[in-house]
Design a protein around this motif. Structure first.
Motif, PDB file in Angstrom:
ATOM      1  N   LEU A  46       1.066  -1.081   0.124  1.00 29.93           N
ATOM      2  CA  LEU A  46       0.070   0.228   0.086  1.00 29.93           C
ATOM      3  C   LEU A  46       0.762   1.245   0.091  1.00 29.93           C
ATOM      4  CD1 LEU A  46      -2.562   1.470   0.248  1.00 29.93           C
ATOM      5  CD2 LEU A  46      -2.393   1.296   2.859  1.00 29.93           C
ATOM      6  N   GLU A  47       2.023   1.432   0.786  1.00 35.90           N
ATOM      7  CA  GLU A  47       2.906   2.496   0.865  1.00 35.90           C
ATOM      8  C   GLU A  47       3.604   2.669  -0.575  1.00 35.90           C
ATOM      9  OE1 GLU A  47       7.065   3.544   2.749  1.00 35.90           O
ATOM     10  OE2 GLU A  47       5.966   1.972   3.851  1.00 35.90           O
ATOM     11  N   GLY A  48       4.013   1.521  -1.168  1.00 31.50           N
ATOM     12  CA  GLY A  48       4.251   1.629  -2.565  1.00 31.50           C
ATOM     13  C   GLY A  48       3.414   2.081  -3.710  1.00 31.50           C
ATOM     14  N   LEU A  49       2.125   1.763  -3.398  1.00 30.89           N
ATOM     15  CA  LEU A  49       1.075   2.361  -4.405  1.00 30.89           C
ATOM     16  C   LEU A  49       0.920   3.647  -4.165  1.00 30.89           C
ATOM     17  CD1 LEU A  49      -1.000   1.919  -6.383  1.00 30.89           C
ATOM     18  CD2 LEU A  49      -2.813   1.101  -4.507  1.00 30.89           C
ATOM     19  N   ILE A  50       0.876   4.063  -2.843  1.00 27.59           N
ATOM     20  CA  ILE A  50       0.668   5.564  -2.624  1.00 27.59           C
ATOM     21  C   ILE A  50       1.891   6.329  -3.229  1.00 27.59           C
ATOM     22  CG2 ILE A  50       0.602   7.213  -0.684  1.00 27.59           C
ATOM     23  CD1 ILE A  50      -0.837   5.115   0.988  1.00 27.59           C
ATOM     24  N   ARG A  51       3.150   5.839  -3.019  1.00 28.89           N
ATOM     25  CA  ARG A  51       4.437   6.535  -3.347  1.00 28.89           C
ATOM     26  C   ARG A  51       4.317   6.645  -5.042  1.00 28.89           C
ATOM     27  NH1 ARG A  51       7.860   3.553  -0.949  1.00 28.89           N
ATOM     28  NH2 ARG A  51       7.855   5.024   0.908  1.00 28.89           N
ATOM     29  N   ILE A  52       3.883   5.540  -5.707  1.00 29.28           N
ATOM     30  CA  ILE A  52       3.897   5.721  -7.244  1.00 29.28           C
ATOM     31  C   ILE A  52       2.627   6.812  -7.671  1.00 29.28           C
ATOM     32  CG2 ILE A  52       3.007   4.389  -9.289  1.00 29.28           C
ATOM     33  CD1 ILE A  52       4.248   1.870  -8.006  1.00 29.28           C
ATOM     34  N   LEU A  53       1.648   6.717  -7.095  1.00 24.06           N
ATOM     35  CA  LEU A  53       0.451   7.880  -7.331  1.00 24.06           C
ATOM     36  C   LEU A  53       0.817   9.155  -7.086  1.00 24.06           C
ATOM     37  CD1 LEU A  53      -2.545   5.729  -5.726  1.00 24.06           C
ATOM     38  CD2 LEU A  53      -1.900   6.108  -8.128  1.00 24.06           C
ATOM     39  N   ILE A  54       1.517   9.346  -6.018  1.00 25.77           N
ATOM     40  CA  ILE A  54       2.069  10.622  -5.667  1.00 25.77           C
ATOM     41  C   ILE A  54       2.943  11.204  -6.644  1.00 25.77           C
ATOM     42  CG2 ILE A  54       3.475  12.192  -4.260  1.00 25.77           C
ATOM     43  CD1 ILE A  54       2.261  10.676  -1.667  1.00 25.77           C
ATOM     44  N   PHE A  55       3.918  10.249  -7.129  1.00 25.08           N
ATOM     45  CA  PHE A  55       4.898  10.314  -8.146  1.00 25.08           C
ATOM     46  C   PHE A  55       4.188  11.011  -9.503  1.00 25.08           C
ATOM     47  CE2 PHE A  55       8.305   8.764 -11.334  1.00 25.08           C
ATOM     48  CZ  PHE A  55       9.178  10.239 -11.177  1.00 25.08           C
ATOM     49  N   ILE A  56       3.312   9.917  -9.832  1.00 25.56           N
ATOM     50  CA  ILE A  56       2.713  10.418 -11.163  1.00 25.56           C
ATOM     51  C   ILE A  56       1.742  11.708 -11.201  1.00 25.56           C
ATOM     52  CG2 ILE A  56       0.697   9.488 -12.498  1.00 25.56           C
ATOM     53  CD1 ILE A  56       1.724   6.687 -11.920  1.00 25.56           C
TER      54      ILE A  56
END
Length: 316
Positions: free
Chosen positions: A147-157
């Motif tokens: 979940l943390e990785g998914l949030i990180r990817i969404l913030i970056f995009i």
């Protein structure tokens, strides 16, 4: 054809190309002329062999990229500061020192903000969402790390997509496309002309955008093996693991640039997709700038002749 080994960066109305320790910055000046500046960059990796060891060199190459990137961005911007009518106060040496201090502070603040936004914020949000989404249920640590990785990817995009709406950034992204297309042109054995560059791909496996995505994905995998329920320890672990993650990401990026295997190409595909946000199709004027930058530091004719000779000898 083998990797050329050259890399680059888009700047304000220009392109930087780097080949080994040499780099050139080509800028389209306000009057329409192209100016090219060629320099040698002696970074920290040239001073110690330890800094060039695989899995160690990644973090130091990243620091060098930030340092050189800030310098060439300021150099390119200076042409447009002059055009806007900004005059010096006569004390050029003091102004240069002041500019160096501002540049260093800006880089330091930028790095801190990037760590906070892309590393610490997702770790905090994943813990917050865990209590909100699963107030009573037992959730595995692997699920929270994912979940943390998914949030990180969404913030970056979201960040990349939002800044692409700025007109000046859109033009930088077009020069970014010109940089990639020029490298792809010579690496695919085509003469470096505007026409050939125009029809080349604007995505490249060794792009910094792909590197940042590798950092995000690899950090997600790495933190799965570092388990702690204490919030401050979880935050601290993300910072301490950054050199490890950066080193791994750098080595994978180098491997991707040298390999055309199916697996490597498959793993590189998400980074190429993301480059759809950070590159735009350039116009011919931008391509001319990229070509000027390449030719200042790289003998693409000799490179292509060597590749052709090697292919001929291997086919005997």
């Amino acid at each position: 054809m083998k990797s050329s080994g050259i890399g680059g960066q888009a700047v304000i109305e220009g392109v930087m190309m780097k080949n080994g320790r040499e780099y050139a910055v080509a800028v389209r000046k306000p009057d329409g002329d192209i100016t090219v500046s060629k320099e040698t960059y002696e970074g920290i990796t040239s001073r110690c062999r330890l800094f060039r060891v695989p899995f160690v060199r990644g973090i130091f190459n990243f620091i060098e990229s930030l340092d050189l990137g800030m310098k060439i961005l300021n150099y390119a911007a200076s042409f447009y500061e002059e055009e806007s009518g900004e005059e010096g106060d006569g004390n050029e040496e003091a102004s240069e020192k002041e500019g160096d201090i501002v540049m260093t502070l800006s880089m330091a603040v930028g790095v801190v903000m990037a760590v906070v936004i892309f590393m610490l914020l997702p770790a905090w949000l994943s813990g917050l969402l865990r209590g909100w989404l699963f107030p009573k249920a037992q959730v595995s640590y692997l699920a929270i790390a994912a979940l943390e990785g998914l949030i990180r990817i969404l913030i970056f995009i979201a960040y990349v997509a939002s800044i692409s709406l700025m007109p000046d950034i859109r033009r930088v992204y077009m020069y970014h496309g010109a940089e990639h297309k020029s490298i792809n042109c010579i690496e695919h054995g085509l003469p470096l002309t505007v026409e050939n560059v125009r029809k080349s791909s604007k995505e490249h496996k060794r792009c910094g955008t792909s590197f940042l995505l590798f950092v995000i994905v690899i950090s997600t995998v790495v933190v799965m093996f570092v388990r702690t329920e204490t919030v401050w320890l979880r935050m601290l672990s993300r910072i301490l693991l950054l050199p490890v993650v950066t080193g791994l990401s750098y080595e994978f990026l180098r491997l991707a640039g040298r390999s055309d295997s199916f697996v490597i190409n498959l793993l590189s595909r998400p980074g190429l997709w993301l480059q759809g946000l950070t590159t735009r199709e350039p116009d011919d004027d931008m391509i001319e700038v990229a070509i000027a930058s390449v030719e200042a530091v790289f003998d693409w004719r000799a490179y292509q002749q060597t590749g052709e000779r090697n292919e001929t000898e291997s086919g005997k």
